[in-house]
Write a protein that holds these residues in place. Structure first.
Motif, PDB file in Angstrom:
ATOM      1  N   ALA A   1       0.826  -1.212   0.000  1.00  0.00           N
ATOM      2  CA  ALA A   1       0.000   0.000   0.000  1.00  0.00           C
ATOM      3  C   ALA A   1       0.860   1.262   0.000  1.00  0.00           C
ATOM      4  O   ALA A   1       0.502   2.271  -0.612  1.00  0.00           O
ATOM      5  CB  ALA A   1      -0.931  -0.005   1.212  1.00  0.00           C
ATOM      6  N   GLY A   2       1.999   1.217   0.689  1.00  0.00           N
ATOM      7  CA  GLY A   2       2.888   2.374   0.696  1.00  0.00           C
ATOM      8  C   GLY A   2       3.678   2.527  -0.587  1.00  0.00           C
ATOM      9  O   GLY A   2       4.168   3.613  -0.898  1.00  0.00           O
ATOM     10  N   TRP A   3       3.818   1.437  -1.341  1.00  0.00           N
ATOM     11  CA  TRP A   3       4.637   1.465  -2.542  1.00  0.00           C
ATOM     12  C   TRP A   3       3.866   1.960  -3.770  1.00  0.00           C
ATOM     13  O   TRP A   3       4.378   2.720  -4.584  1.00  0.00           O
ATOM     14  CB  TRP A   3       5.190   0.069  -2.816  1.00  0.00           C
ATOM     15  N   PHE A   4       2.614   1.522  -3.922  1.00  0.00           N
ATOM     16  CA  PHE A   4       1.848   1.856  -5.126  1.00  0.00           C
ATOM     17  C   PHE A   4       1.445   3.333  -5.152  1.00  0.00           C
ATOM     18  O   PHE A   4       1.175   3.933  -4.109  1.00  0.00           O
ATOM     19  CB  PHE A   4       0.594   0.986  -5.229  1.00  0.00           C
ATOM     20  N   GLY A   5       1.360   3.876  -6.356  1.00  0.00           N
ATOM     21  CA  GLY A   5       0.979   5.275  -6.531  1.00  0.00           C
ATOM     22  C   GLY A   5      -0.448   5.460  -6.982  1.00  0.00           C
ATOM     23  O   GLY A   5      -0.904   6.593  -7.159  1.00  0.00           O
TER      24      GLY A   5
END
Length: 429
Positions: A306-310
Motif C-alpha cells: 500500500a505504501g509502494w503503489f501510486g
C-alpha cells in the motif's frame, strides 16, 4: 450445494445459544459505528487545525500512558467486580466524553487542547472496559464455540469499521465535525441501554481485590506460557511497525485523492468482513498459532504494498488484503486466549491483551507520524510493512510453541475445556 455454503458461511452457534452474546453483538454494532465516526472526525479535526502529521500522530502518544495504566488496572478490576457494571459505567463515561467533543466542535473557534484531553480520557475508559468485555466472552459462550464467537465479534467490529469511516468522511465534509460527534453520543446512549439488560456477571467470593500483586500474578502467568507470549508479541510488533492510519489524511493528499480518505480507513475492514463472511472453516482449525503468524505476516506485506503503489485504487486493494490478514491473525489470538486462560485470571490477562493490541497501534501512530514528517508519507508506510514481516518471522522462530499450538492437545486448552464442562454440568439452584 447447501452443505458447501454451510461450511463457508459464519457459524451462528453462539448467536443461537447465548442471549448475552446476542445483546453484546447488537450493543457492539451500535457503539462501534458511533465510535468510528468520532475516530475519523477527531484526527481530521486536528489536521484541519494544525495541518501537521506530527500533531495527528501525537494523539497516539497522548493515549498511550492512560491505556497502559488503566488497561492493567481494568484487568484486575474485571476479576474482582461485576463485569456488566464495569462495561455499562465505562460506556456511559465514553458517551460523556463524546458530548465534550460535540460542545467543543460547536464553538465559534474550536480549541485544540480539548481534543487531546478527550483522547486521553477515551483511552483510559477503554482500558478499563476492554478486559471486562473480553473476559465476559469466555463465560457466556461454550468452549467449542469460541472460534465462531471470535469470528462473529470481528465481523461485528469490522461492519462498524466500514460504515463508521465511510459515513464519517461524508458527514464531516458536508455537515461538519459536530454532526459526527452528535451521532457518536446517540450511539453510546443506545449502547448503555443495551448493557443494562445483560445478566449480572459478579466475581467469585474469593476473588482478590485489584492490586499490583494481582496484576503481577497475571503477568507471571502470561510470561510462563510461550504460546500466550507469542500472541502478544506478534500483535505488538505488527501494529507498531505497520499501523499507518494516522497518516492516511496525508497519503490521500499525496495521491491527490482526498475523496478517498474514508475509503482508506474502511478498506481494511472490507477485507476483514470478507474473511468473516466466509469463516465457517475457522471452527475446524486446530493450529491457531499458525493463523496468528501467517495472518500478521500477510498484514505487513499488504501494508508495504500500500505504501509502494501510486494508484489510489491499488492502495485500497492492498489495504483490503491487509485487513484480511489482520482478521486471520485476530481469530487465532482470540481463540487461543479464550481456550487456554483460567477463569480466575481471565480479567488480568485480558488487561495484558489490551496492551498487546492497543499499545501497538498507539505507538504505531507515533512512529508513522514522526517518520512521515522526516522521510515522507509513503516511505513511512512501506518501510513499516517490511519491518513488520521481518519482526513476525523472527518472533515465530524464537517462539516455536506458538507455531505448533494444537487446540486438541495443548494442556492449558484441555484444562480450560474440562473446567468449563464441569461448571456447565453443575445443577442450577
Amino acid at each position: 450445494m447447501t452443505s458447501k455454503l454451510t461450511a463457508i458461511l459464519p457459524d451462528l452457534a453462539p448467536w443461537r445459544s447465548s442471549r448475552d452474546f446476542r445483546l453484546l453483538f447488537v450493543q457492539g454494532l451500535v457503539t462501534y459505528f458511533g465510535s468510528f465516526m468520532a475516530m475519523i472526525a477527531l484526527p481530521l479535526q486536528i489536521k484541519h487545525l494544525t495541518d501537521s502529521p506530527l500533531a495527528v500522530g501525537a494523539m497516539g502518544a497522548v493515549e498511550l500512558v492512560p491505556l497502559v495504566v488503566f488497561g492493567l488496572y481494568g484487568g484486575a478490576l474485571a476479576d474482582s467486580a461485576d463485569r456488566r457494571k464495569v462495561i455499562a459505567l465505562t460506556e456511559a463515561g465514553l458517551g460523556v466524553l463524546a458530548g465534550l467533543l460535540l460542545v467543543n466542535a460547536l464553538l465559534p473557534e474550536p480549541l485544540l487542547w480539548p481534543l487531546y484531553v478527550v483522547a486521553a480520557g477515551v483511552s483510559a475508559l477503554a482500558g478499563l472496559q476492554r478486559p471486562a468485555l473480553d473476559s465476559l466472552m469466555a463465560r457466556i459462550v461454550p468452549h467449542d464455540q469460541l472460534t465462531a464467537a471470535a469470528a462473529l465479534n470481528s465481523l461485528r467490529w469490522q461492519t462498524g469499521a466500514i460504515a463508521g469511516p465511510a459515513v464519517a468522511g461524508v458527514v464531516v465534509a458536508y455537515a461538519g465535525h459536530a454532526t459526527a460527534y452528535g451521532v457518536t453520543v446517540v450511539g453510546f446512549a443506545v449502547s448503555v441501554a443495551l448493557c443494562t439488560r445483560l445478566q449480572a456477571a459478579p466475581a467469585s467470593e474469593d476473588a482478590p481485590k485489584p492490586s499490583l500483586r494481582g496484576i503481577a500474578e497475571g503477568a507471571r502467568y502470561a510470561w510462563s506460557r510461550p504460546v500466550l507470549l507469542g500472541t502478544y508479541a506478534v500483535d505488538l510488533a505488527a501494529m507498531f511497525f505497520a499501523f499507518p492510519n494516522a497518516v492516511f489524511p496525508f497519503l490521500a493528499d499525496d495521491l491527490d485523492a482526498e475523496w478517498a480518505l474514508g475509503l482508506m480507513y474502511a478498506a481494511g475492514s472490507v477485507g476483514s468482513v470478507i474473511v468473516g463472511l466466509t469463516s465457517g472453516w475457522a471452527s475446524r482449525v486446530r493450529r491457531h498459532g499458525q493463523l496468528v503468524v501467517y495472518g500478521a505476516a500477510g498484514w505487513g506485506l499488504a501494508i508495504a504494498a500500500a505504501g509502494w503503489f501510486g494508484s489510489v485504487w491499488a492502495v485500497l486493494v492492498c489495504l483490503a488484503f491487509a485487513g484480511a490478514g489482520d482478521m486471520l491473525s485476530g481469530l487465532g489470538r482470540s481463540t487461543i486466549w479464550n481456550q487456554t486462560i483460567p477463569e480466575e485470571l481471565r480479567g488480568r490477562l485480558a488487561g495484558i491483551e489490551v496492551l498487546s493490541y492497543s499499545v501497538g497501534p498507539q505507538l504505531g501512530q507515533v512512529r508513522a507520524g514522526a517518520l512521515a514528517g522526516w522521510s515522507g508519507t509513503r516511505p513511512a508506510i512501506w518501510s513499516g510493512g517490511l519491518a513488520c514481516v521481518v519482526s513476525v518471522g523472527l518472533l515465530a522462530a524464537a517462539l516455536p510453541k506458538l507455531m505448533t499450538y494444537d487446540a486438541d492437545t495443548d494442556e492449558d486448552a484441555q484444562r480450560r475445556r474440562a473446567r468449563q464442562g464441569a461448571a456447565a454440568a453443575e445443577p442450577v439452584g
